[in-house]
Design an enzyme around this catalytic site. Structure first.
Site, PDB file in Angstrom:
ATOM      1  N   ASP A  67       9.473  -0.743   5.590  1.00 39.55           N
ATOM      2  CA  ASP A  67       8.973  -1.301   4.332  1.00 39.55           C
ATOM      3  C   ASP A  67       9.749  -0.696   3.146  1.00 39.55           C
ATOM      4  OD1 ASP A  67       7.250  -2.907   2.875  1.00 39.55           O
ATOM      5  OD2 ASP A  67       5.458  -1.729   3.243  1.00 39.55           O
ATOM      6  N   GLU A  90       1.225   1.716  -4.270  1.00 35.73           N
ATOM      7  CA  GLU A  90       1.204   1.763  -2.813  1.00 35.73           C
ATOM      8  C   GLU A  90       2.161   2.831  -2.344  1.00 35.73           C
ATOM      9  OE1 GLU A  90       1.315  -1.643   0.492  1.00 35.73           O
ATOM     10  OE2 GLU A  90       3.312  -1.157  -0.225  1.00 35.73           O
ATOM     11  N   HIS A 119       0.200  -4.657  -5.317  1.00 33.96           N
ATOM     12  CA  HIS A 119      -0.205  -3.882  -4.131  1.00 33.96           C
ATOM     13  C   HIS A 119      -1.614  -3.338  -4.327  1.00 33.96           C
ATOM     14  CE1 HIS A 119       4.224  -2.993  -3.035  1.00 33.96           C
ATOM     15  NE2 HIS A 119       3.717  -3.799  -2.128  1.00 33.96           N
ATOM     16  N   ASN A 161       2.952  -9.169   4.135  1.00 37.25           N
ATOM     17  CA  ASN A 161       2.598  -7.780   4.418  1.00 37.25           C
ATOM     18  C   ASN A 161       1.092  -7.566   4.348  1.00 37.25           C
ATOM     19  OD1 ASN A 161       5.326  -7.512   4.500  1.00 37.25           O
ATOM     20  ND2 ASN A 161       5.462  -5.903   2.957  1.00 37.25           N
TER      21      ASN A 161
HETATM   22 ZN   LIG Z   1       5.105  -4.298  -0.637  1.00 37.40          ZN
END
Ligand SMILES: [Zn+2]
Length: 358
Positions: free
Chosen positions: A108, A181, A225, A286
């Site tokens: 990621d 995040e 996020h 995601n």
């Molecule tokens: Zn992301």
């Protein structure tokens, strides 16, 4: 034709990643990418995909990778994150065939300041390629979205050349995903940068296409996020349709979805927003916040339900001499978390229109 007529079960690499995403485009679904941090969360994701008869993407964040190797390790030069990502990928490679489904192994967000993590994974990919003819990971994400567009594209292209040589897929980000995040905080970013322009997406497409075709774009459309109270930022998935239409016209193709688009920050999105995004060519979404919550709920409910059996090693409501070992064995309470996480992963697959596609 089912998906297994096109790609084999086990780890999906190179052109097969492209075939997988093309299949998703043609059949109007997207594949969830589940952020994993341990063999437990990896197993929950794989089990869910097997039971839902679909492919899955297992991904490791920078912090998640470090967690795989152990929070007690020094990570000052990204060495624990490199080690954990490699260990996680090797574990997925070892067990994925037993689940009988196609699996993409991905890393990621990687920002400019932690490129040493990316370099370490890429070196492992190149070594794996030398030995086995394919990279260790199916794909990696570079997230240079806070840099200028020019620098973002330049650095991505430089890496993509190395990755193209070993059939490794690159996901990039243009525009910024808001929120917080994995220790990256974009909560104070100017709202305009949360919405990408079609011209910017096309610039990425043209620069990358000179190197190869194994790439996807996480173009922001108001994504954030984490999970927040509604109302602060508005998601505009219809922008994705504009990205596709602009690129389609520029390159003169019949394909309505020339771009492989990725949906970040989807927690809390409505079913309608997700449907719109998938309809406009999102092939990967995601999932992190919602599966973290599901895992936590399984643990929480277990400890709530068994509280009287977890006060001492011996002695519970059934008698002072009754042993509690079968209640405090980690395999029991961790399994409870895996069950609720797997249910949430299956829900994500269904929300993305992907059920029984093998
Ligand atoms: Zn992301």
């Amino acid at each position: 034709m089912g998906l297994l007529d096109i790609v084999k079960p086990g780890i999906v690499i190179g052109d097969d990643v492209k075939k997988l995403f093309q299949y998703a485009h043609e059949h109007n679904f997207a594949i969830p990418a589940i952020n994993c941090t341990s063999t437990s969360t990896i197993n929950a994701a794989l089990e869910a995909a097997r039971d839902n008869k679909c492919p899955i993407i297992i991904q490791f964040s920078h912090g998640g990778s470090q967690f795989v190797a152990g929070k007690g390790l020094d990570n000052s030069n990204q060495q624990a994150s490199v080690l954990g990502a490699i260990a996680g990928a090797q574990y997925v490679r070892a067990v994925a065939p037993a689940y009988g489904i196609p699996v993409v192994i991905h890393s990621d967000h990687c920002a400019k300041k932690i490129l040493a993590w990316f370099d370490g994974m890429l070196e492992a990919d190149e070594a794996y390629f030398k030995a086995h003819g394919e990279p260790l990971f199916s794909s990696h994400m570079l997230d240079l979205s806070i840099e200028t567009k020019e620098e973002n594209i330049d650095i991505c292209v430089k890496y993509m050349k190395r990755m193209a040589a070993i059939n490794c897929w690159l996901e990039m980000e243009i525009g910024i995903t808001g929120g917080e995040e994995d220790g990256v905080n974009n909560e104070d970013v100017d709202n305009a940068r949360l919405y990408t322009q079609p011209e910017d997406v096309y610039d990425v497409y043209t620069a990358f296409s000179e190197v190869g075709d194994l790439f996807s774009i996480a173009a922001s459309f108001g994504n954030v996020h984490g999970s927040y109270a509604p109302g602060s930022v508005v998601l505009h998935p219809e922008l994705l349709g504009k990205f596709q239409a602009y690129t389609k016209e520029k390159i003169g193709t019949d394909n309505d979805k020339p771009l492989f688009l990725v949906f970040h920050g989807g927690s809390g999105s409505t079913k309608e927003e997700i449907n719109t995004a998938v309809g406009f060519g999102v092939c990967k979404m995601n999932v992190d916040t919602d599966t973290q919550w599901a895992y936590c709920v399984g643990l929480r409910d277990y400890f709530d339900a068994k509280a009287d059996y977890l006060k001492t090693q011996v002695g519970n409501p059934e008698g002072p001499e009754k042993p509690n070992k079968k209640y405090y064995d980690p395999r029991v309470f961790i399994r409870a978390a895996e069950v609720t996480m797997a249910e949430r992963v299956q829900q994500a697959c269904k929300d993305l229109g992907m059920v029984n596609v093998l």
